[in-house]
Write a protein that holds these residues in place. Structure first.
Motif, PDB file in Angstrom:
ATOM      1  N   ALA A   1      39.989  -0.325  71.490  1.00  0.00           N
ATOM      2  CA  ALA A   1      41.041  -0.182  70.473  1.00  0.00           C
ATOM      3  C   ALA A   1      40.509  -0.462  69.071  1.00  0.00           C
ATOM      4  CB  ALA A   1      42.212  -1.109  70.802  1.00  0.00           C
ATOM      5  N   ALA A   2      39.680  -1.472  68.925  1.00  0.00           N
ATOM      6  CA  ALA A   2      39.131  -1.799  67.601  1.00  0.00           C
ATOM      7  C   ALA A   2      38.251  -0.668  67.081  1.00  0.00           C
ATOM      8  CB  ALA A   2      38.346  -3.104  67.666  1.00  0.00           C
TER       9      ALA A   2
ATOM     10  N   SER B   1      39.675   5.732  62.832  1.00  0.00           N
ATOM     11  CA  SER B   1      40.811   6.358  62.143  1.00  0.00           C
ATOM     12  C   SER B   1      40.856   5.937  60.678  1.00  0.00           C
ATOM     13  CB  SER B   1      42.126   6.019  62.840  1.00  0.00           C
ATOM     14  OG  SER B   1      42.441   4.657  62.690  1.00  0.00           O
ATOM     15  N   ASP B   2      40.517   4.689  60.373  1.00  0.00           N
ATOM     16  CA  ASP B   2      40.454   4.257  58.975  1.00  0.00           C
ATOM     17  C   ASP B   2      39.370   5.004  58.216  1.00  0.00           C
ATOM     18  OD1 ASP B   2      42.562   2.521  59.095  1.00  0.00           O
ATOM     19  OD2 ASP B   2      41.330   0.728  59.404  1.00  0.00           O
TER      20      ASP B   2
ATOM     21  N   ARG C   1      40.923   8.178  57.077  1.00  0.00           N
ATOM     22  CA  ARG C   1      41.928   7.954  56.035  1.00  0.00           C
ATOM     23  C   ARG C   1      41.262   7.631  54.701  1.00  0.00           C
ATOM     24  NH1 ARG C   1      46.084   3.081  55.810  1.00  0.00           N
ATOM     25  NH2 ARG C   1      44.084   2.077  55.910  1.00  0.00           N
TER      26      ARG C   1
ATOM     27  N   LEU D   1      40.522   2.180  65.889  1.00  0.00           N
ATOM     28  CA  LEU D   1      41.145   1.852  64.609  1.00  0.00           C
ATOM     29  C   LEU D   1      40.149   2.018  63.465  1.00  0.00           C
ATOM     30  CD1 LEU D   1      43.652   0.869  63.143  1.00  0.00           C
ATOM     31  CD2 LEU D   1      42.896  -1.470  63.577  1.00  0.00           C
ATOM     32  N   LYS D   2      38.931   1.542  63.657  1.00  0.00           N
ATOM     33  CA  LYS D   2      37.903   1.678  62.624  1.00  0.00           C
ATOM     34  C   LYS D   2      37.604   3.153  62.353  1.00  0.00           C
ATOM     35  CE  LYS D   2      33.371   0.018  61.303  1.00  0.00           C
ATOM     36  NZ  LYS D   2      32.241  -0.835  61.642  1.00  0.00           N
TER      37      LYS D   2
END
Length: 121
Positions: free
Chosen positions: A25-26, A32-33, A36, A29-30
């Protein structure tokens, strides 16, 4: 019968070895950031249109300047909001309204008001 059993067991082992593990999960998230905030700095125009009963009700335009994810300046471009400016430095946020003499600090409780949050812009 033994040949079929051993072949079936071999295929099961082969397919079990090729099933990927669940992603971390981490790490997701990294990743996807990274999409962005793909560039260290950028400028973009944003248009937000509101619809009521299938018809456009109002429209807001913004010019957003970003340097990293910690420094953002938003210039409000719509005629009804002309002269407003928003500044975000880390977790601190201020808005300048034309009828005030100086910028007003926005508290965390006020950040998610309106049709789009400041983070969306």
């Amino acid at each position: 019968m033994k040949t079929v059993f051993f072949t079936l067991a071999g295929l099961t082992a082969l397919f079990a070895a090729t099933i990927p593990e669940a992603p971390d999960a981490a790490a997701l998230l990294k990743r996807s950031d990274g999409y962005r905030n793909a560039w260290p700095s950028f400028v973009t125009k944003i248009k937000i249109s509101n619809f009521e009963a299938g018809k456009q009700d109002e429209e807001h335009m913004y010019l957003v300047y970003s340097r990293g994810s910690e420094r953002v300046y938003v210039d409000f471009q719509s005629p009804q909001e002309k002269g407003r400016h928003l500044l975000m430095l880390g977790d601190d946020m201020w808005i300048y309204l034309p009828d005030t003499s100086r910028a007003v600090r926005i508290t965390p409780l006020q950040r998610l008001t309106g049709n789009a949050s400041n983070g969306d812009v």
